[in-house]
Design a protein around this motif. Structure first.
Motif, PDB file in Angstrom:
ATOM      1  N   TYR A  99      60.563  78.000  88.488  1.00 16.08           N
ATOM      2  CA  TYR A  99      61.307  76.656  88.141  1.00 16.08           C
ATOM      3  C   TYR A  99      62.632  76.508  88.667  1.00 16.08           C
ATOM      4  O   TYR A  99      63.112  75.833  89.081  1.00 16.08           O
ATOM      5  CB  TYR A  99      62.211  76.783  86.316  1.00 16.08           C
ATOM      6  CG  TYR A  99      60.949  76.070  85.666  1.00 16.08           C
ATOM      7  CD1 TYR A  99      60.801  74.825  85.234  1.00 16.08           C
ATOM      8  CD2 TYR A  99      60.359  76.912  85.413  1.00 16.08           C
ATOM      9  CE1 TYR A  99      59.930  74.267  84.735  1.00 16.08           C
ATOM     10  CE2 TYR A  99      59.244  76.539  83.910  1.00 16.08           C
ATOM     11  CZ  TYR A  99      59.255  75.473  83.915  1.00 16.08           C
ATOM     12  OH  TYR A  99      58.605  74.856  82.999  1.00 16.08           O
ATOM     13  N   SER A 154      53.413  68.109  94.718  1.00 13.42           N
ATOM     14  CA  SER A 154      53.524  68.367  96.178  1.00 13.42           C
ATOM     15  C   SER A 154      52.282  69.248  97.636  1.00 13.42           C
ATOM     16  O   SER A 154      52.318  68.945  98.121  1.00 13.42           O
ATOM     17  CB  SER A 154      54.759  69.697  96.328  1.00 13.42           C
ATOM     18  OG  SER A 154      53.921  70.982  95.849  1.00 13.42           O
ATOM     19  N   LYS A 157      56.115  71.590  86.530  1.00 15.04           N
ATOM     20  CA  LYS A 157      54.467  71.429  86.901  1.00 15.04           C
ATOM     21  C   LYS A 157      54.149  70.815  87.550  1.00 15.04           C
ATOM     22  O   LYS A 157      53.669  70.335  88.269  1.00 15.04           O
ATOM     23  CB  LYS A 157      53.886  71.983  85.757  1.00 15.04           C
ATOM     24  CG  LYS A 157      52.365  72.169  85.482  1.00 15.04           C
ATOM     25  CD  LYS A 157      51.432  72.453  84.224  1.00 15.04           C
ATOM     26  CE  LYS A 157      50.012  72.619  84.773  1.00 15.04           C
ATOM     27  NZ  LYS A 157      49.883  72.945  83.037  1.00 15.04           N
ATOM     28  N   ALA A 200      55.993  68.631  89.484  1.00 15.00           N
ATOM     29  CA  ALA A 200      56.178  68.323  90.477  1.00 15.00           C
ATOM     30  C   ALA A 200      55.575  69.163  91.779  1.00 15.00           C
ATOM     31  O   ALA A 200      55.429  69.548  92.545  1.00 15.00           O
ATOM     32  CB  ALA A 200      58.182  68.566  90.286  1.00 15.00           C
ATOM     33  N   LEU A 201      55.048  70.463  90.919  1.00 13.21           N
ATOM     34  CA  LEU A 201      54.487  71.506  92.105  1.00 13.21           C
ATOM     35  C   LEU A 201      53.294  70.517  91.936  1.00 13.21           C
ATOM     36  O   LEU A 201      52.910  70.372  93.382  1.00 13.21           O
ATOM     37  CB  LEU A 201      54.058  72.849  91.186  1.00 13.21           C
ATOM     38  CG  LEU A 201      52.676  73.896  91.618  1.00 13.21           C
ATOM     39  CD1 LEU A 201      53.949  73.831  92.952  1.00 13.21           C
ATOM     40  CD2 LEU A 201      53.647  74.817  90.930  1.00 13.21           C
ATOM     41  N   HIS A 211      62.391  77.085  91.863  1.00 12.57           N
ATOM     42  CA  HIS A 211      61.446  76.396  92.996  1.00 12.57           C
ATOM     43  C   HIS A 211      61.382  75.401  93.053  1.00 12.57           C
ATOM     44  O   HIS A 211      60.782  74.190  93.839  1.00 12.57           O
ATOM     45  CB  HIS A 211      60.269  77.493  94.203  1.00 12.57           C
ATOM     46  CG  HIS A 211      60.938  78.962  94.459  1.00 12.57           C
ATOM     47  ND1 HIS A 211      61.463  78.973  95.543  1.00 12.57           N
ATOM     48  CD2 HIS A 211      60.641  80.040  93.920  1.00 12.57           C
ATOM     49  CE1 HIS A 211      61.728  80.333  95.804  1.00 12.57           C
ATOM     50  NE2 HIS A 211      61.712  81.417  94.399  1.00 12.57           N
ATOM     51  N   TYR A 212      59.984  75.306  91.665  1.00 11.28           N
ATOM     52  CA  TYR A 212      59.953  73.497  91.515  1.00 11.28           C
ATOM     53  C   TYR A 212      60.525  73.307  90.254  1.00 11.28           C
ATOM     54  O   TYR A 212      60.346  73.855  88.869  1.00 11.28           O
ATOM     55  CB  TYR A 212      58.308  73.404  91.205  1.00 11.28           C
ATOM     56  CG  TYR A 212      58.042  73.740  92.474  1.00 11.28           C
ATOM     57  CD1 TYR A 212      57.702  73.057  93.593  1.00 11.28           C
ATOM     58  CD2 TYR A 212      57.701  75.993  93.627  1.00 11.28           C
ATOM     59  CE1 TYR A 212      56.901  73.411  94.969  1.00 11.28           C
ATOM     60  CE2 TYR A 212      56.364  75.701  94.301  1.00 11.28           C
ATOM     61  CZ  TYR A 212      56.666  74.224  95.300  1.00 11.28           C
ATOM     62  OH  TYR A 212      56.162  74.338  96.983  1.00 11.28           O
ATOM     63  N   ARG A 266      57.744  79.540  97.754  1.00 16.15           N
ATOM     64  CA  ARG A 266      57.817  78.066  97.528  1.00 16.15           C
ATOM     65  C   ARG A 266      56.520  78.298  98.437  1.00 16.15           C
ATOM     66  O   ARG A 266      55.469  77.434  97.480  1.00 16.15           O
ATOM     67  CB  ARG A 266      58.388  77.604  98.805  1.00 16.15           C
ATOM     68  CG  ARG A 266      59.434  76.991  97.959  1.00 16.15           C
ATOM     69  CD  ARG A 266      60.399  75.712  98.605  1.00 16.15           C
ATOM     70  NE  ARG A 266      59.369  74.257  98.329  1.00 16.15           N
ATOM     71  CZ  ARG A 266      59.927  73.258  97.780  1.00 16.15           C
ATOM     72  NH1 ARG A 266      60.646  73.607  96.755  1.00 16.15           N
ATOM     73  NH2 ARG A 266      58.945  71.863  97.977  1.00 16.15           N
ATOM     74  N   ARG A 299      52.564  77.664  95.996  1.00 14.47           N
ATOM     75  CA  ARG A 299      52.013  76.115  95.840  1.00 14.47           C
ATOM     76  C   ARG A 299      50.281  76.832  96.474  1.00 14.47           C
ATOM     77  O   ARG A 299      49.570  76.443  95.782  1.00 14.47           O
ATOM     78  CB  ARG A 299      52.077  75.900  97.354  1.00 14.47           C
ATOM     79  CG  ARG A 299      53.452  73.949  96.966  1.00 14.47           C
ATOM     80  CD  ARG A 299      52.658  73.329  97.661  1.00 14.47           C
ATOM     81  NE  ARG A 299      52.546  73.297  99.364  1.00 14.47           N
ATOM     82  CZ  ARG A 299      53.530  73.611  99.955  1.00 14.47           C
ATOM     83  NH1 ARG A 299      54.783  73.420  99.648  1.00 14.47           N
ATOM     84  NH2 ARG A 299      53.241  74.430 101.192  1.00 14.47           N
TER      85      ARG A 299
END
Lengths: 210, 210
Positions: free
Chosen positions: B41, B53, B47, B49-50, B43-44, B5, B9
């Motif tokens: 996808y 975060s 796009k 949502a990524l 993990h998140y 994760r 990021r």
DNA sequence: GTCTATACGAGGATAGAC
DNA sequence: GTCTATCCTCGTATAGAC
């Protein structure tokens, strides 16, 4: 009749500013003008070319002003004048500047070839403002002074109910304060500012919408 | 192992900053981490949502700082302190701020739901800085002071060879000059600044790459 | 948790008729 | 100059096996 070309540019600018460059599709632009995507390609060979033609006046204005300014003596009066001219030009291209703020990345990408020239110009002006043999802080202040003018303009949404006049004078003062320029000497100093025209004719931009 | 994760990021932030949010594809990000698009996808969920975060820490930090600041008395010392804390927080999230500058549009779009809260916070701080019953120019100066700090930071490319220390102190001074705050009284004034923690722990950001 | 495979849609761009 | 139709590429997202 060059009308369609202009309509396209205007529509594109408005949509770009509101939604962003990448997100805005050519179909949207075409719809708004009342033509189809394909017709659009008759007037502009690509989306990038469209963006270029929109931003170009600002780049040109900046380059021209930069060239004129760095030729002036580095006196406080001239610096103040230069900042004023810069502010004036930016206000004249308000919508474009907003776009530039919003999508700096995309715009820079399009201007990748030219961008070095622009950067060079900015650097020159920055150095001119910073004075001869500038220290690190001198250069920072010069850059902040320039940014002050550019950024605050896009903050219209955070500064409603503010008159354009207040904006103009306050921003100039702020930039001067950052540069630690002495306040303009009250009296007349002969003609502190020589030949430089106060600012190019400058298209009205698509301003509106605020 | 939350490792993946975080790797995602970090990779995403770096690519977003360098190329822009819209332009960067999930495949690129996945490639860089050494996994596939599909795994990403897991993990998140998207796009957006990524992006959320990634930007979230800055938003949170800003909201928190804002809430603390507006509770302080509006003395010059506290204003100076507030600007300092703000500067500190921004420097702590340098990479994120750069992204925000680059793709302000895209980021704001993603935060459309939250964005009103953020705007409200900014407004509050701006008013706090402007003082009680502020004039138009007062409010402009307050906004410029805030922008000064934010913008100049992204100008790293235009200000190489400048030490972080110079940057920090010069920006603070510039912001104070804009606000017309008196220079910090040389002596000790009791404890001009009370409880407020100087700044949240603050992740180091993915800084690098300059 | 990670992969392969694939559905689905959208956007930029082109060809050719009117 | 403008349209219709179409191509191609790419990105998001899901299904299901390992």
């Amino acid at each position: 009749m060059e009308d369609t070309r202009d309509q396209i540019r205007a529509a594109a600018l408005e949509l770009f500013v509101r939604q962003g460059y990448e997100v805005t599709s050519l179909r949207e632009i075409a719809d708004r003008v009342g033509i189809t995507k394909a017709s659009l390609y008759y007037h502009y060979p690509s989306k990038q070319a469209l963006l270029t033609s929109i931003v170009d006046p600002l780049v040109k204005g900046w380059e021209r002003l930069g060239a004129e300014v760095v030729a002036l003596p580095q006196t406080p009066e001239h610096k103040r004048f230069a900042l004023d001219a810069y502010l004036d030009m930016m206000l004249g291209h308000r919508a474009i500047v907003t776009l530039l703020m919003r999508d700096a990345g995309a715009v820079l990408a399009v201007f990748a070839p030219t961008v070095d020239n622009v950067t060079a110009t900015v650097r020159q002006v920055q150095r001119w403002l910073a004075g001869p043999e500038p220290s690190g802080p001198d250069r920072i202040r010069a850059q902040v002074a320039l940014d002050t003018i550019g950024v605050a303009m896009s903050s219209g949404s955070l500064l409603p109910e503010v008159t354009e006049d207040d904006l103009r004078t306050t921003l100039l003062d702020a930039a001067c304060a950052v540069l630690r320029l002495p306040p303009p000497a009250g009296g007349a100093i002969g003609a502190p500012v020589p030949t430089v025209p106060s600012a190019p004719p400058v298209a009205p931009g698509v301003g509106g919408r605020r």
